[in-house]
Scaffold this motif. Structure first.
Motif, PDB file in Angstrom:
ATOM      1  N   GLY A  49       0.780  -1.223   0.000  1.00  0.00           N
ATOM      2  CA  GLY A  49       0.000   0.000   0.000  1.00  0.00           C
ATOM      3  C   GLY A  49       0.812   1.273   0.000  1.00  0.00           C
ATOM      4  N   ILE A  50       2.105   1.210  -0.312  1.00  0.00           N
ATOM      5  CA  ILE A  50       2.840   2.452  -0.553  1.00  0.00           C
ATOM      6  C   ILE A  50       2.173   3.190  -1.706  1.00  0.00           C
ATOM      7  N   HIS A  51       1.720   2.426  -2.695  1.00  0.00           N
ATOM      8  CA  HIS A  51       0.776   2.934  -3.703  1.00  0.00           C
ATOM      9  C   HIS A  51      -0.587   2.348  -3.351  1.00  0.00           C
ATOM     10  N   SER A  52      -1.498   3.205  -2.967  1.00  0.00           N
ATOM     11  CA  SER A  52      -2.660   2.764  -2.196  1.00  0.00           C
ATOM     12  C   SER A  52      -3.771   2.118  -2.998  1.00  0.00           C
ATOM     13  N   VAL A 106       9.755   9.727  -2.446  1.00  0.00           N
ATOM     14  CA  VAL A 106      10.236  10.715  -1.463  1.00  0.00           C
ATOM     15  C   VAL A 106      10.990  10.082  -0.285  1.00  0.00           C
ATOM     16  N   PHE A 107      11.254   8.773  -0.333  1.00  0.00           N
ATOM     17  CA  PHE A 107      12.042   8.167   0.733  1.00  0.00           C
ATOM     18  C   PHE A 107      13.483   8.663   0.656  1.00  0.00           C
ATOM     19  N   PRO A 108      14.189   8.806   1.761  1.00  0.00           N
ATOM     20  CA  PRO A 108      13.858   8.385   3.125  1.00  0.00           C
ATOM     21  C   PRO A 108      12.948   9.343   3.876  1.00  0.00           C
ATOM     22  N   GLY A 109      12.433  10.360   3.208  1.00  0.00           N
ATOM     23  CA  GLY A 109      11.495  11.268   3.839  1.00  0.00           C
ATOM     24  C   GLY A 109      12.166  12.407   4.580  1.00  0.00           C
ATOM     25  N   ASN A 110      11.295  13.215   5.208  1.00  0.00           N
ATOM     26  CA  ASN A 110      11.755  14.409   5.933  1.00  0.00           C
ATOM     27  C   ASN A 110      10.744  14.694   7.026  1.00  0.00           C
ATOM     28  N   ARG A 111      11.171  14.654   8.274  1.00  0.00           N
ATOM     29  CA  ARG A 111      10.243  14.841   9.389  1.00  0.00           C
ATOM     30  C   ARG A 111       9.688  16.258   9.442  1.00  0.00           C
ATOM     31  N   TYR A 143      -4.681   2.374 -13.794  1.00  0.00           N
ATOM     32  CA  TYR A 143      -4.540   2.520 -15.244  1.00  0.00           C
ATOM     33  C   TYR A 143      -3.377   1.686 -15.788  1.00  0.00           C
ATOM     34  N   GLU A 144      -2.774   0.830 -14.946  1.00  0.00           N
ATOM     35  CA  GLU A 144      -1.548   0.140 -15.326  1.00  0.00           C
ATOM     36  C   GLU A 144      -1.757  -1.369 -15.414  1.00  0.00           C
ATOM     37  N   SER A 145      -1.326  -1.941 -16.533  1.00  0.00           N
ATOM     38  CA  SER A 145      -1.276  -3.395 -16.642  1.00  0.00           C
ATOM     39  C   SER A 145       0.186  -3.827 -16.604  1.00  0.00           C
ATOM     40  N   LEU A 146       0.422  -5.011 -16.056  1.00  0.00           N
ATOM     41  CA  LEU A 146       1.795  -5.514 -15.984  1.00  0.00           C
ATOM     42  C   LEU A 146       1.792  -7.019 -15.841  1.00  0.00           C
ATOM     43  N   ILE A 147       2.949  -7.608 -16.097  1.00  0.00           N
ATOM     44  CA  ILE A 147       3.156  -9.021 -15.816  1.00  0.00           C
ATOM     45  C   ILE A 147       3.941  -9.120 -14.511  1.00  0.00           C
ATOM     46  N   PRO A 148       3.837 -10.244 -13.798  1.00  0.00           N
ATOM     47  CA  PRO A 148       4.587 -10.367 -12.544  1.00  0.00           C
ATOM     48  C   PRO A 148       6.093 -10.357 -12.787  1.00  0.00           C
ATOM     49  N   TYR A 149       6.803  -9.596 -11.974  1.00  0.00           N
ATOM     50  CA  TYR A 149       8.262  -9.606 -11.989  1.00  0.00           C
ATOM     51  C   TYR A 149       8.756  -9.054 -10.663  1.00  0.00           C
ATOM     52  N   VAL A 150      10.085  -9.099 -10.453  1.00  0.00           N
ATOM     53  CA  VAL A 150      10.645  -8.703  -9.173  1.00  0.00           C
ATOM     54  C   VAL A 150      11.874  -7.836  -9.408  1.00  0.00           C
ATOM     55  N   TYR A 151      12.027  -6.809  -8.559  1.00  0.00           N
ATOM     56  CA  TYR A 151      13.181  -5.912  -8.599  1.00  0.00           C
ATOM     57  C   TYR A 151      14.114  -6.181  -7.426  1.00  0.00           C
ATOM     58  N   TYR A 152      15.393  -5.961  -7.661  1.00  0.00           N
ATOM     59  CA  TYR A 152      16.339  -5.739  -6.572  1.00  0.00           C
ATOM     60  C   TYR A 152      17.356  -4.725  -7.072  1.00  0.00           C
ATOM     61  N   LEU A 153      18.055  -4.067  -6.147  1.00  0.00           N
ATOM     62  CA  LEU A 153      19.049  -3.065  -6.525  1.00  0.00           C
ATOM     63  C   LEU A 153      20.377  -3.765  -6.732  1.00  0.00           C
ATOM     64  N   GLY A 183      12.887   5.576  -3.818  1.00  0.00           N
ATOM     65  CA  GLY A 183      12.111   4.388  -3.524  1.00  0.00           C
ATOM     66  C   GLY A 183      12.480   3.760  -2.196  1.00  0.00           C
ATOM     67  N   ALA A 184      11.509   3.133  -1.552  1.00  0.00           N
ATOM     68  CA  ALA A 184      11.745   2.554  -0.236  1.00  0.00           C
ATOM     69  C   ALA A 184      12.769   1.421  -0.298  1.00  0.00           C
ATOM     70  N   TYR A 185      12.553   0.445  -1.196  1.00  0.00           N
ATOM     71  CA  TYR A 185      13.450  -0.715  -1.217  1.00  0.00           C
ATOM     72  C   TYR A 185      14.827  -0.340  -1.760  1.00  0.00           C
TER      73      TYR A 185
END
Length: 315
Positions: A49-52, A106-111, A143-153, A183-185
């Motif tokens: 839910g980072i993208h809700s 906007v990560f790591p954010g700003n208090r 509005y977005e269609s996609l196929i399953p995949y995974v990211y890592y840095l 991005g968070a990850y």
């Protein structure tokens, strides 16, 4: 013995915590569940839910929070089922309702920043930085269609372990990301926390088989990390280098191929037309590749997402 504390909660074996943490300076409260295993082990964070409006991961995380038991855990599992709660409750899709910002930019954010900045700061400081590994669940927005995949840095202190986590995800494709901002990850990986982002589901739909697939992937990763007992499965992957093209103008978008389709250099992938049907822009493939993500709505907005494709690494 020092007792570890996360988000103001002392962690004791067998403890289950279901609570909200307040985001200072806002009206926001982040729901979270902490499951403290009977046995010691690493701290694993799962967010959704980072993208809700990416509902598959949200529902999968809600269900996992009720299905995982401290008695079977070697370590601690933290679950945030809905990071962008105000976006969810006001149907703003990827954006935080109060300031219109994309939380995952906007990560790591700003208090001391705007609402999204403060929200990102709390998530990053109170949860992500306390984790030994991090799984972020996403899917296609309305509005977005996609196929399953995974990211890592790829180029990060945690790249090898993150790649091992990614190999436990039941998808055909893995994308070693080059993005190091927002991005968070991504930022967690730079901090040395092995992190992945799983994409599964599309168009803000949430089908049962996709929810179950997300849950199975999380459990498989937890077994790989030693948090759940049992053997894990690794899945062969095609490694893709990712490229994204945003819309150069506003108008009506007509995609010519579906996500998952392969294409060749020079193939036309879609057109943007005006409201009389005149072609404003034709998107042509600059190389061979596979379409992994695209706008699937008629309307398209200048500067907004249009297509994302992958080029196999051996190409």
């Amino acid at each position: 013995m020092t007792v570890k504390s996360i988000a103001g909660h002392d962690l004791h074996p067998g403890k289950i915590i279901k609570d909200h943490i307040h985001v200072e300076g806002t009206e926001l409260h982040i729901p979270h569940v902490i499951l403290c295993g009977d046995d010691t082990g690493p701290v694993i964070l799962i967010t959704a839910g980072i993208h809700s409006a990416e509902y598959v991961g949200i529902q999968a995380t809600i269900e996992l929070s009720n299905e995982l038991s401290p008695s079977e855990l070697h370590g601690t599992v933290i679950l945030i089922p809905l990071a962008n709660r105000s976006g969810f409750e006001n149907r703003t899709m990827s954006m935080v309702y109060e300031d219109g910002k994309n939380l995952n930019r906007v990560f790591p954010g700003n208090r001391s920043g705007t609402t999204a900045d403060r929200l990102a700061h709390v998530i990053f400081d109170s949860f992500i930085c306390q984790a030994d590994a991090f799984i972020d669940l996403h899917s296609g927005d309305g509005y977005e269609s996609l196929i399953p995949y995974v990211y890592y840095l790829k180029e990060s202190p945690a790249a090898q372990k993150a790649r091992e986590m990614a190999e436990c995800v039941n998808t055909e494709y893995v994308v070693p990301s080059r993005c190091r901002t927002g991005g968070a990850y991504n930022l967690a990986s730079i901090r040395g926390i092995p992190s992945i982002l799983i994409e599964r589901g599309q168009l803000s739909l949430y089908h049962r088989e996709e929810i179950e697939a997300d849950k199975a992937d999380v459990r498989n990763i937890l077994r790989r990390l030693g948090v759940l007992p049992g053997d894990w499965i690794t899945y062969p992957k095609t490694v893709l280098r990712e490229f994204s093209d945003d819309a150069p103008c506003t108008g009506c978008w007509y995609p010519f191929i579906k996500v998952g389709d392969s294409f060749h250099k020079g193939d036309q992938l879609g057109e943007i037309r005006d409201y009389f049907g005149n072609v404003l822009f034709a998107e042509k493939a600059p190389s061979d590749g596979v379409l992994i993500h695209q706008c699937s709505h008629l309307n398209i907005v200048e500067g907004g997402p249009m297509i994302t494709y992958g080029v196999p690494e051996n190409n």
